[in-house]
Design a protein around this motif. Sequence first.
Motif, short mmCIF file in Angstrom:
data_model
loop_
_atom_site.label_atom_id
_atom_site.label_comp_id
_atom_site.label_asym_id
_atom_site.label_seq_id
_atom_site.Cartn_x
_atom_site.Cartn_y
_atom_site.Cartn_z
N ASP A 212 43.05 -12.30 18.39
CA ASP A 212 43.27 -11.59 19.65
C ASP A 212 42.80 -12.43 20.83
OD1 ASP A 212 40.51 -11.25 19.72
OD2 ASP A 212 40.61 -9.15 20.30
N GLY A 226 38.92 -5.14 26.20
CA GLY A 226 39.12 -4.63 24.86
C GLY A 226 40.11 -5.47 24.06
N ARG A 287 37.03 -0.16 11.62
CA ARG A 287 38.31 0.50 11.95
C ARG A 287 39.27 -0.63 12.27
NH1 ARG A 287 38.17 -2.06 16.86
NH2 ARG A 287 36.02 -2.29 17.46
N GLY A 289 41.60 -3.04 14.49
CA GLY A 289 41.43 -3.58 15.84
C GLY A 289 42.53 -3.07 16.76
N ASP A 290 42.22 -3.01 18.01
CA ASP A 290 43.21 -2.67 19.02
C ASP A 290 43.15 -3.79 20.05
OD1 ASP A 290 44.81 -1.62 20.98
OD2 ASP A 290 44.00 0.41 20.82
N GLU A 292 45.00 -5.63 17.59
CA GLU A 292 45.41 -6.31 16.35
C GLU A 292 46.26 -5.41 15.44
OE1 GLU A 292 42.43 -6.28 17.67
OE2 GLU A 292 41.30 -8.09 17.27
N1 GLY Z 1 40.42 -6.16 19.72
C1 GLY Z 1 39.08 -6.07 19.34
C2 GLY Z 1 38.65 -4.77 18.84
O1 GLY Z 1 39.42 -3.89 18.53
O2 GLY Z 1 37.45 -4.60 18.71
#
Ligand code: GLY
Length: 432
Positions: A212, A226, A287, A289-290, A292
């Motif tokens: 990311d 984030g 959890r 990734g966001d 990802e």
């Molecule tokens: N993109 C990093 C996270 O979800 O922590």
Amino acid sequence: MKILLVGSGGREHALVWKMAQSPLCDKLYCAPGNAGIADVAECLDIAAEDQDAILKFTQENEIDFVVVGPEQPLVEGLASLLRDHNIKVFGPSKAAAQLEGSKGFMKDFCARHDIPTAAYARFKSLDKAKAYIEEIGAPIVIKTDGLAAGKGVIIAQSVAEAIEAVTDMLSGSTFGDAGTELVIEEYMDGEELSYFALSDGDAFVPLTSAQDHKRVGDGDVGPNTGGMGAYSPAHFMDDALEQKIIDTIIKPTVEGMKQDDMAFQGVLFAGIMVVKGVPKLIEYNIRFGDPECQPIMMRLKSDLVELLMATDTGSLSDYKDKIQWSNEHTLCVVMAANGYPASYEKGTPIKGCEALSEMPSVRLFHAGTMRDNSQTLVNTGGRVLGVVGIGDTVADAQHHAYAGVDKVEWPDGFCRRDIGWRAIKSQKEKAA
Ligand code: GLY
Ligand code: AMP
């Protein structure tokens, strides 16, 4: 099955999109969801942190399976509560969630089970922290013990900067209680990647890798966010490195958590620094990734509901070596509100999204969006849309993602224009 998803981001939109493809899935609910999720699931006026309301809805509506997207509810014990009521859930117990919820817990766990990570010490006292910084020198990394929405990490380039950071954190002024205990650790210089594996507490199955972009600006500069974009797989991943990650990090983690009576059920997301070919754990997340998750779900060919269920029922070993992935590359560009990660406006109108559904190599996932009274799409958060491109190479995936981005009409938003640059550069170097 009736499935309830907890969360409201791009990660959750990707999960719901993939779960909806499962023949096991009859009806999807989401608490609270967003405008994109509302196209696939019934969105509920229940906050992701409202454990009582989630339990009540689950019981009254005979929900068969609850999938928890974000870390906060897990760290606060949502999965434990649901399991105590015999409800099937995707996500680790409150005790196991400490792997992400407390950096100190994670570092002590790694030390106990010989998992490679940066050398560290834990501090509550300013004087001791200062003395340690002066002893180790810079660069040095300072982390709040508790959750700080991805912002509790400072990489100090000088001793003075490090001392300023610990003084600030321990005073409680920047991070409140999350910052009253600190981890100070060695700076690791290497290439970073994210690795994902599912665990049912006993067995685990490796998923895949991603990378990311945390910084807000092109070229990876500016404040941390984030996540402004991600792609899968990571460009320098190969079979040998993957095996090292599994053998030295994933396997001892799953075994160690079981030994320590905190069997881990859910997805382990390891942030890894590869230092001269050796993978070292930066941090654990508990959890997906966001952002990802968005490119990862676009590559997954297997049934997601079956896999997530297996982490709860203990049948994950049935899926060993059976998970199927597309060989294509996927790349997600995050569109954020102007001003993010600092202050930004909410309620600004976004147009043009319909055009993306006509593009076969593009998929749009919503994050902070809703429809206002006149059904106009508007932003409710900082990270607002994730546009994923898919292609034979990471450059193709990037090309498709930006073709999608360019159809979105949102003057109050921005995105980075270079997501995937490291991977594309290395691809070009290999070809030359
Ligand atoms: N993109 C990093 C996270 O979800 O922590
Ligand atoms: P985290 O919020 O723990 O993911 O950390 C944010 C970012 O800080 C990571 O993605 C790394 O780029 C960087 N980082 C964290 N710990 C270290 C370390 N010990 N050495 C070098 N970089 C680090």
